[in-house]
Design a protein around this motif. Structure first.
Motif, PDB file in Angstrom:
ATOM      1  N   THR A  36      29.094 -11.606  -4.142  1.00 28.02           N
ATOM      2  CA  THR A  36      28.872 -10.177  -3.767  1.00 28.02           C
ATOM      3  C   THR A  36      30.017 -10.127  -2.723  1.00 28.02           C
ATOM      4  O   THR A  36      30.493 -10.948  -1.834  1.00 28.02           O
ATOM      5  CB  THR A  36      27.535  -9.562  -3.321  1.00 28.02           C
ATOM      6  N   ASP A  37      30.564  -8.685  -2.642  1.00 25.44           N
ATOM      7  CA  ASP A  37      31.353  -8.165  -1.533  1.00 25.44           C
ATOM      8  C   ASP A  37      30.499  -8.361  -0.170  1.00 25.44           C
ATOM      9  O   ASP A  37      29.206  -7.826  -0.048  1.00 25.44           O
ATOM     10  CB  ASP A  37      31.811  -6.735  -1.633  1.00 25.44           C
ATOM     11  N   LEU A  38      31.131  -8.784   0.803  1.00 27.47           N
ATOM     12  CA  LEU A  38      30.435  -8.872   2.176  1.00 27.47           C
ATOM     13  C   LEU A  38      31.210  -8.276   3.146  1.00 27.47           C
ATOM     14  O   LEU A  38      32.218  -8.697   3.349  1.00 27.47           O
ATOM     15  CB  LEU A  38      30.438 -10.432   2.420  1.00 27.47           C
ATOM     16  N   ALA A  39      30.504  -7.420   3.844  1.00 27.44           N
ATOM     17  CA  ALA A  39      31.249  -6.418   4.709  1.00 27.44           C
ATOM     18  C   ALA A  39      30.457  -7.007   6.253  1.00 27.44           C
ATOM     19  O   ALA A  39      29.459  -7.196   6.569  1.00 27.44           O
ATOM     20  CB  ALA A  39      30.703  -5.048   4.544  1.00 27.44           C
ATOM     21  N   ILE A  40      31.421  -7.001   7.217  1.00 28.46           N
ATOM     22  CA  ILE A  40      31.106  -7.585   8.428  1.00 28.46           C
ATOM     23  C   ILE A  40      31.536  -6.484   9.548  1.00 28.46           C
ATOM     24  O   ILE A  40      32.703  -5.816   9.341  1.00 28.46           O
ATOM     25  CB  ILE A  40      31.947  -8.800   8.798  1.00 28.46           C
ATOM     26  N   GLN A  41      30.766  -6.240  10.486  1.00 31.90           N
ATOM     27  CA  GLN A  41      30.953  -5.155  11.445  1.00 31.90           C
ATOM     28  C   GLN A  41      32.134  -5.702  12.352  1.00 31.90           C
ATOM     29  O   GLN A  41      31.919  -6.699  12.988  1.00 31.90           O
ATOM     30  CB  GLN A  41      29.592  -4.805  12.163  1.00 31.90           C
ATOM     31  N   ALA A  42      33.259  -4.994  12.410  1.00 29.17           N
ATOM     32  CA  ALA A  42      34.443  -5.259  13.332  1.00 29.17           C
ATOM     33  C   ALA A  42      33.981  -5.488  14.860  1.00 29.17           C
ATOM     34  O   ALA A  42      34.429  -6.139  15.626  1.00 29.17           O
ATOM     35  CB  ALA A  42      35.321  -4.205  13.322  1.00 29.17           C
ATOM     36  N   ASP A  43      32.861  -4.882  15.320  1.00 30.47           N
ATOM     37  CA  ASP A  43      32.564  -4.877  16.749  1.00 30.47           C
ATOM     38  C   ASP A  43      31.468  -6.121  16.995  1.00 30.47           C
ATOM     39  O   ASP A  43      30.491  -6.091  17.989  1.00 30.47           O
ATOM     40  CB  ASP A  43      31.713  -3.528  17.181  1.00 30.47           C
ATOM     41  N   ALA A  44      31.162  -6.755  15.794  1.00 34.25           N
ATOM     42  CA  ALA A  44      29.915  -7.742  15.865  1.00 34.25           C
ATOM     43  C   ALA A  44      30.479  -9.092  16.805  1.00 34.25           C
ATOM     44  O   ALA A  44      31.708  -9.098  17.047  1.00 34.25           O
ATOM     45  CB  ALA A  44      29.673  -8.449  14.741  1.00 34.25           C
ATOM     46  N   PRO A  45      29.624  -9.371  17.812  1.00 36.07           N
ATOM     47  CA  PRO A  45      30.105 -10.602  19.124  1.00 36.07           C
ATOM     48  C   PRO A  45      30.407 -11.852  18.198  1.00 36.07           C
ATOM     49  O   PRO A  45      29.770 -12.204  17.186  1.00 36.07           O
ATOM     50  CB  PRO A  45      28.991 -10.540  19.647  1.00 36.07           C
ATOM     51  N   ASP A  46      31.453 -12.801  18.709  1.00 36.97           N
ATOM     52  CA  ASP A  46      31.596 -13.882  18.149  1.00 36.97           C
ATOM     53  C   ASP A  46      30.066 -14.709  18.082  1.00 36.97           C
ATOM     54  O   ASP A  46      29.143 -14.493  18.822  1.00 36.97           O
ATOM     55  CB  ASP A  46      32.536 -14.809  18.990  1.00 36.97           C
ATOM     56  N   GLY A  47      30.008 -15.473  16.788  1.00 35.38           N
ATOM     57  CA  GLY A  47      28.659 -15.965  16.730  1.00 35.38           C
ATOM     58  C   GLY A  47      27.694 -15.427  15.907  1.00 35.38           C
ATOM     59  O   GLY A  47      26.637 -16.146  15.564  1.00 35.38           O
ATOM     60  N   THR A  48      28.153 -14.055  15.604  1.00 37.08           N
ATOM     61  CA  THR A  48      27.079 -13.301  14.728  1.00 37.08           C
ATOM     62  C   THR A  48      27.328 -14.047  13.350  1.00 37.08           C
ATOM     63  O   THR A  48      28.025 -13.965  12.687  1.00 37.08           O
ATOM     64  CB  THR A  48      27.385 -12.057  14.701  1.00 37.08           C
ATOM     65  N   ILE A  49      25.995 -14.415  12.822  1.00 32.20           N
ATOM     66  CA  ILE A  49      26.029 -15.163  11.399  1.00 32.20           C
ATOM     67  C   ILE A  49      25.874 -14.104  10.656  1.00 32.20           C
ATOM     68  O   ILE A  49      24.931 -13.032  10.616  1.00 32.20           O
ATOM     69  CB  ILE A  49      24.805 -16.125  11.228  1.00 32.20           C
ATOM     70  N   ILE A  50      26.990 -14.073   9.634  1.00 30.58           N
ATOM     71  CA  ILE A  50      26.905 -12.767   8.437  1.00 30.58           C
ATOM     72  C   ILE A  50      26.374 -13.382   7.083  1.00 30.58           C
ATOM     73  O   ILE A  50      26.398 -12.477   6.323  1.00 30.58           O
ATOM     74  CB  ILE A  50      28.283 -12.460   8.787  1.00 30.58           C
ATOM     75  N   TRP A  51      26.376 -14.659   6.733  1.00 28.92           N
ATOM     76  CA  TRP A  51      25.979 -14.939   5.735  1.00 28.92           C
ATOM     77  C   TRP A  51      25.368 -16.527   5.968  1.00 28.92           C
ATOM     78  O   TRP A  51      26.052 -17.285   6.831  1.00 28.92           O
ATOM     79  CB  TRP A  51      27.012 -15.019   4.426  1.00 28.92           C
ATOM     80  N   GLU A  52      24.392 -16.926   5.246  1.00 28.47           N
ATOM     81  CA  GLU A  52      23.937 -18.211   5.345  1.00 28.47           C
ATOM     82  C   GLU A  52      23.366 -18.474   3.967  1.00 28.47           C
ATOM     83  O   GLU A  52      22.600 -17.847   3.243  1.00 28.47           O
ATOM     84  CB  GLU A  52      22.900 -18.247   6.219  1.00 28.47           C
ATOM     85  N   SER A  53      23.406 -19.857   3.677  1.00 28.29           N
ATOM     86  CA  SER A  53      23.095 -20.143   2.200  1.00 28.29           C
ATOM     87  C   SER A  53      21.625 -20.351   2.270  1.00 28.29           C
ATOM     88  O   SER A  53      20.999 -20.513   3.258  1.00 28.29           O
ATOM     89  CB  SER A  53      23.814 -21.466   1.837  1.00 28.29           C
ATOM     90  N   GLU A  54      20.803 -20.819   1.036  1.00 29.47           N
ATOM     91  CA  GLU A  54      19.530 -21.166   1.120  1.00 29.47           C
ATOM     92  C   GLU A  54      19.475 -22.643   1.964  1.00 29.47           C
ATOM     93  O   GLU A  54      20.481 -23.322   1.752  1.00 29.47           O
ATOM     94  CB  GLU A  54      18.865 -21.003  -0.253  1.00 29.47           C
ATOM     95  N   ALA A  55      18.352 -23.034   2.339  1.00 31.09           N
ATOM     96  CA  ALA A  55      18.311 -24.280   2.968  1.00 31.09           C
ATOM     97  C   ALA A  55      18.223 -25.227   1.701  1.00 31.09           C
ATOM     98  O   ALA A  55      17.604 -24.949   0.705  1.00 31.09           O
ATOM     99  CB  ALA A  55      16.770 -24.395   3.413  1.00 31.09           C
ATOM    100  N   LYS A  56      18.940 -26.233   1.771  1.00 30.85           N
ATOM    101  CA  LYS A  56      19.245 -27.202   0.713  1.00 30.85           C
ATOM    102  C   LYS A  56      18.734 -28.710   1.198  1.00 30.85           C
ATOM    103  O   LYS A  56      18.840 -29.327   2.299  1.00 30.85           O
ATOM    104  CB  LYS A  56      20.462 -27.320   0.367  1.00 30.85           C
ATOM    105  N   SER A  57      17.880 -29.233   0.002  1.00 32.88           N
ATOM    106  CA  SER A  57      17.536 -30.633   0.496  1.00 32.88           C
ATOM    107  C   SER A  57      17.957 -31.500  -0.947  1.00 32.88           C
ATOM    108  O   SER A  57      17.463 -31.383  -1.826  1.00 32.88           O
ATOM    109  CB  SER A  57      15.982 -30.608   0.424  1.00 32.88           C
TER     110      SER A  57
END
Length: 325
Positions: free
Chosen positions: A42-63
């Motif tokens: 999908t398209d993923l939009a990030i807020q330009a004013d977000a502080p460094d370290g802000t997680i904007i996407w994460e996969s499902e936990a994988k085993s």
């Protein structure tokens, strides 16, 4: 007058000795796959004013079950994540990382990270040469805001990015399809937007009150409480807001959030307007934002009996993550 010269000849004898290669091969156990391919989808939009370290996407936990095989005669060899094995710049304003074993946050952009596993893992004999080590790799991959925002709004033009290769202490195995790679695709669909919504939860604590245990049976619904997610922002750039509920305390069993201090009950979350059940640890579409007007999304928290009622208080907590597309 005669001048005589003496020429000395030196013969160098070279003895050819074949060199042994101790390359380590690590593949997904069962499928023998050398790659895990995942797309943002999908398209993923990030807020330009977000502080460094802000997680904007994460996969499902994988085993992922892994089997690693070393050459016959090779010694014990530690197994590493080789980060960004293609040595490629991921783009501007973002960084890709690995959450390992649910705790360690690997944010380096190159080099290696010891997984804590080795090529002789599980071997109890005195001679472990040629042993097939088997273990489970528990991880997720995330993208976070990092560094200056690109003026174009486009984070990267890459279609795909090799996040890591699983390999031994000797470096990257050059034999194709011999080692497990995680490949993230669709990252060219990441863009920056001028502002992000502020989220408030009302109420921020759902209190189910005092409950009666009389006649309580497994699967029986006890009570339903309402709460709402409220979004407000200062710009009109259109985008879709997705959300995810991740347990902070308690565990998910059979789709219910089960408190650690009372496993006889479980909590389910639903969207009030259509009774859509919201799965924990999974992203879902929350709402579309097309203007600056505040938006309210009403949700339900349903409490169920899971087993014979156990007396006493209980509590559980979730973290609400948002991303924009």
């Amino acid at each position: 007058m005669r001048v005589s010269s003496v020429v000395s000849a030196v013969f160098l004898f070279l003895l050819g000795v074949p060199l042994k290669s101790f390359a380590l091969s690590c593949l997904a156990d069962g499928s023998n796959s050398a790659s895990i391919n995942e797309t943002l989808g999908t398209d993923l939009a990030i807020q330009a004013d977000a502080p460094d370290g802000t997680i904007i996407w994460e996969s499902e936990a994988k085993s992922v079950p892994v089997v690693c095989t070393a050459n016959k005669g090779a010694g014990k060899e530690d197994i590493y994540f080789y980060i960004n094995p293609a040595n490629t710049s991921v783009g501007q304003g973002i960084r890709v990382g690995i959450r390992y074993n649910g705790e360690a946050m690997i944010r380096q952009t190159t080099g290696r990270w010891n997984t804590g596993h080795n090529s002789q893992e599980g071997c109890t004999l005195s001679d472990c040469s040629g042993w097939r080590a088997k273990f489970t790799l528990n991880f997720s991959v995330f993208i976070e805001k990092y560094g200056s925002t690109p003026t174009t709004g486009q984070a990267t033009t890459l279609k795909s990015y090799r996040v890591f290769q699983l390999d031994g202490v000797g470096g990257l195995n050059k034999v194709p399809d011999s080692n497990l790679n995680y490949i993230l695709t669709g990252i060219d669909r990441i863009r920056f937007v001028p502002c992000s919504p502020k989220l408030t939860v009302t109420p921020n604590t759902v209190d189910f009150g005092r409950l009666s245990s009389n006649g309580g049976q497994s699967g029986q619904q006890i009570i339903t409480s309402r709460f709402s997610l409220n979004l407000k922002r200062d710009c009109t750039t259109p985008y879709t807001v997705n959300a995810r509920f991740t347990p902070k305390t308690g565990s998910v069993l059979d789709g219910l959030l089960v408190p650690a201090n009372n496993s006889s009950v479980g909590i389910s979350l639903l969207r009030e307007e259509n009774n859509e059940k919201l799965a924990y640890n999974s992203w879902f579409k929350l709402t579309d934002m097309t203007g600056a007007s505040p938006i309210k999304v009403d949700l339900l928290a349903q409490l169920f009996w899971r087993a014979k009622p156990v007396l006493g208080p209980f509590s559980a907590a979730v973290i609400i993550d948002l991303f924009y597309k």
